[in-house]
Design a protein around this motif. Structure first.
Motif, PDB file in Angstrom:
ATOM      1  N   SER A 269       0.829  -1.205   0.000  1.00 23.05           N
ATOM      2  CA  SER A 269       0.000   0.000   0.000  1.00 23.05           C
ATOM      3  C   SER A 269       0.864   1.256   0.000  1.00 23.05           C
ATOM      4  CB  SER A 269      -0.913  -0.010   1.227  1.00 23.05           C
ATOM      5  OG  SER A 269      -1.711   1.144   1.299  1.00 23.05           O
TER       6      SER A 269
ATOM      7  N   GLY B 194       2.454   1.722  -3.535  1.00 25.26           N
ATOM      8  CA  GLY B 194       1.508   1.838  -4.638  1.00 25.26           C
ATOM      9  C   GLY B 194       1.914   1.003  -5.824  1.00 25.26           C
TER      10      GLY B 194
ATOM     11  N   LEU C 295      -9.417   4.913   5.797  1.00 25.27           N
ATOM     12  CA  LEU C 295      -8.292   4.977   4.874  1.00 25.27           C
ATOM     13  C   LEU C 295      -8.624   6.007   3.800  1.00 25.27           C
ATOM     14  CD1 LEU C 295      -6.116   2.088   3.539  1.00 25.27           C
ATOM     15  CD2 LEU C 295      -6.761   3.978   2.060  1.00 25.27           C
TER      16      LEU C 295
ATOM     17  N   ALA D 244      -7.906   7.332   0.519  1.00 24.22           N
ATOM     18  CA  ALA D 244      -7.228   6.782  -0.653  1.00 24.22           C
ATOM     19  C   ALA D 244      -6.560   7.882  -1.464  1.00 24.22           C
ATOM     20  CB  ALA D 244      -8.216   6.011  -1.523  1.00 24.22           C
ATOM     21  N   ASP D 245      -5.607   7.445  -2.262  1.00 23.95           N
ATOM     22  CA  ASP D 245      -4.910   8.336  -3.182  1.00 23.95           C
ATOM     23  C   ASP D 245      -5.330   7.979  -4.603  1.00 23.95           C
ATOM     24  OD1 ASP D 245      -3.103  10.299  -4.077  1.00 23.95           O
ATOM     25  OD2 ASP D 245      -1.446   8.889  -4.140  1.00 23.95           O
TER      26      ASP D 245
ATOM     27  N   GLU E   9      -2.605   1.405  -7.820  1.00 27.11           N
ATOM     28  CA  GLU E   9      -2.296   1.926  -6.490  1.00 27.11           C
ATOM     29  C   GLU E   9      -3.456   1.708  -5.527  1.00 27.11           C
ATOM     30  OE1 GLU E   9      -0.170   5.531  -6.057  1.00 27.11           O
ATOM     31  OE2 GLU E   9       0.487   5.553  -8.134  1.00 27.11           O
ATOM     32  N   LEU E  10      -4.672   1.638  -6.034  1.00 32.49           N
ATOM     33  CA  LEU E  10      -5.825   1.384  -5.173  1.00 32.49           C
ATOM     34  C   LEU E  10      -5.909  -0.084  -4.774  1.00 32.49           C
ATOM     35  CD1 LEU E  10      -8.434   2.380  -3.819  1.00 32.49           C
ATOM     36  CD2 LEU E  10      -9.607   2.020  -6.009  1.00 32.49           C
TER      37      LEU E  10
ATOM     38  N   ASP F  92      -4.243  -0.936  -1.550  1.00 32.74           N
ATOM     39  CA  ASP F  92      -5.002  -0.383  -0.426  1.00 32.74           C
ATOM     40  C   ASP F  92      -6.150  -1.317  -0.043  1.00 32.74           C
ATOM     41  OD1 ASP F  92      -3.337   1.808  -0.640  1.00 32.74           O
ATOM     42  OD2 ASP F  92      -4.814   3.052  -1.676  1.00 32.74           O
TER      43      ASP F  92
ATOM     44  N   LEU G  49      -4.840  -4.411   1.718  1.00 31.13           N
ATOM     45  CA  LEU G  49      -4.510  -4.136   3.111  1.00 31.13           C
ATOM     46  C   LEU G  49      -5.774  -4.116   3.961  1.00 31.13           C
ATOM     47  CD1 LEU G  49      -2.475  -3.349   5.320  1.00 31.13           C
ATOM     48  CD2 LEU G  49      -2.785  -0.957   4.612  1.00 31.13           C
ATOM     49  N   ILE G  50      -6.821  -3.472   3.471  1.00 29.61           N
ATOM     50  CA  ILE G  50      -8.092  -3.439   4.206  1.00 29.61           C
ATOM     51  C   ILE G  50      -8.627  -4.849   4.389  1.00 29.61           C
ATOM     52  CG2 ILE G  50     -10.523  -2.775   3.994  1.00 29.61           C
ATOM     53  CD1 ILE G  50      -9.580  -0.149   2.735  1.00 29.61           C
TER      54      ILE G  50
ATOM     55  N   LEU H  68     -13.461   3.633   3.422  1.00 28.59           N
ATOM     56  CA  LEU H  68     -12.524   4.049   2.371  1.00 28.59           C
ATOM     57  C   LEU H  68     -12.974   5.400   1.835  1.00 28.59           C
ATOM     58  CD1 LEU H  68     -10.095   3.268   0.543  1.00 28.59           C
ATOM     59  CD2 LEU H  68     -11.759   2.225  -1.012  1.00 28.59           C
TER      60      LEU H  68
ATOM     61  N   LYS I   2      -3.198   8.305   2.601  1.00 25.38           N
ATOM     62  CA  LYS I   2      -2.361   7.749   1.557  1.00 25.38           C
ATOM     63  C   LYS I   2      -1.885   8.819   0.574  1.00 25.38           C
ATOM     64  CE  LYS I   2      -1.117   4.615   0.174  1.00 25.38           C
ATOM     65  NZ  LYS I   2      -1.764   3.852  -0.886  1.00 25.38           N
TER      66      LYS I   2
END
Length: 392
Positions: free
Chosen positions: A159, A162, A207, A209-210, A215-216, A219, A222-223, A237, A318
């Motif tokens: 995460s 990315g 979280l 997000a970016d 890259e998502l 994330d 991880l969740i 999110l 992020k």
């Protein structure tokens, strides 16, 4: 947040600076890319040409009187910035407003046939569908045989980095980081982060997000791990309510990423199915607050968002843009304590960020000296270094 002359707000007016190159080179290039990505009609082409002229030769223009978000942008400072050069207002503001104007030029806010069409979708989909994504998802199979703590570390680093997930999923040899003269991680509060998320946890993770696409996906992985291991009972999110900064994640991008996971072979599909089920039963939800697209630091967040973050066990922020908003888009001395500049935040907050802009806080003097000696100031913007920072 401290307000000090020693940490001036970043503008785009300094020749040769990174912000100046974004305004003078990146933004015009993005306009051209968007123009070529869709079969827009004459109205969109004229509007995009006008925005290009405004960015390169003109001044900031006000939103149309009938723009649906005009009042919101007025509260965010549009009345004070209209008529000024793009480089003479805070860089965070001018960048954000550029993307708002770009959406307006493509007809995103309507009315008309282009209403709600994400002008960046072709770029996001190409990355999500790339062979590199297959390779990164296939790497999940090897993680399943690892102990839970090592798997957690790998997913956290996935995460963090990315779309450099080849680094994120690689478990470094013990002590390797400490042996490097210029570490890839310039700050690492990961142990303190895990301490806030014990295996018996029942709290809520927010979280922020970016980027979308490759890259998502890390994330979301991880969740999924945090939910499966019982480190949190619920995850929220936070994504953007509309397209932003080319690749920033929206709800539609979350749906695309989940479909990509579910349709993948091997372990990745299992992660996708668990996330899909978590969405259905409410353990995972998506939030798209308007302030996520504000040209302002999080110190100025509205009360309802502040209450959400205050109630979370941990908020993970992020990416580079969110870091700039978290600590303030200022030229802080790099040794400025991260705890000080985030003291306003209403609950525990962690930053996972690859360095892609000049803003940095929380370094020790030795790390800063080693970075400068090895790279000058390139380490700030090259995306070759990252950090994990925590404020309890």
């Amino acid at each position: 947040m401290p307000d000090t002359p020693a940490a001036p707000v970043i503008l785009g007016d300094e020749p040769g600076s990174f912000p100046r190159s974004v305004l003078a080179e990146r933004h015009p290039a993005i306009i051209r890319q968007v123009r070529d990505a869709f079969p827009y009609g004459p109205e969109q082409h004229r509007a995009l040409d006008a925005l290009l002229t405004s960015c390169t030769e003109g001044v900031i223009e006000a939103l149309p009187a009938d723009a649906p978000d005009r009042d919101r942008w007025l509260t965010w400072g549009a009345d004070r910035c209209a008529g000024r050069s793009w480089s003479d207002v805070p860089w965070l503001w001018s960048e954000s407003y550029f993307y708002r104007q770009l959406l307006g030029a493509t007809g995103y806010f309507g009315p008309g046939p282009w209403t709600g069409i994400d002008p960046f979708r072709p770029f996001k989909r190409a990355e999500l569908d790339a062979e590199e994504t297959d390779e990164e998802l296939a790497a999940l199979d090897a993680l399943e045989d690892l102990p839970a703590d090592e798997r957690a570390r790998a997913l956290l680093h996935g995460s963090l980095w990315g779309n450099r997930a080849d680094l994120g999923f690689r478990l470094s040899a013990a002590g390797a980081e400490a042996q490097e003269a210029v570490p890839a991680l310039v700050a690492d509060d990961s142990e303190a982060l895990w301490a806030l998320l014990p295996p018996s946890g029942t709290g809520t993770l927010c979280l922020v997000a970016d980027n979308a696409g490759r890259e998502l996906v890390p994330d979301l992985l991880l969740i999924a791990h945090l939910l499966a291991e019982g480190r949190v009972g619920r995850a929220v999110l936070h994504v953007k309510p509309h397209p932003y900064y080319v690749s920033d994640a929206t709800t539609a991008d979350v749906a695309d990423a989940l479909r990509r996971l579910v349709s993948a072979p091997g372990t990745a599909a299992g992660y996708g199915r668990r996330l899909w089920a978590a969405m259905a039963d409410g353990r995972l939800s998506v939030r798209a607050h308007p302030f996520s697209c504000a040209p302002l630091p999080y110190a100025d967040m509205p009360d309802d968002l502040r209450a959400e973050f205050a109630a979370a066990t941990l908020t993970v922020v992020k990416g580079d843009l969110n870091y700039r908003r978290l600590v303030g888009d200022r030229l802080w001395p790099p040794t400025t304590p991260f705890q000080d500049v985030t003291a306003y935040f209403p609950g525990p907050v962690a930053a996972l960020r690859t360095l892609k802009s000049d803003v940095i806080t929380g370094l020790d003097a030795g790390t800063e000296a080693a970075l400068v000696a090895a790279e000058g100031q390139r380490w700030r913007t090259g995306g070759t270094h990252a950090l994990i920072q925590l404020k309890r």
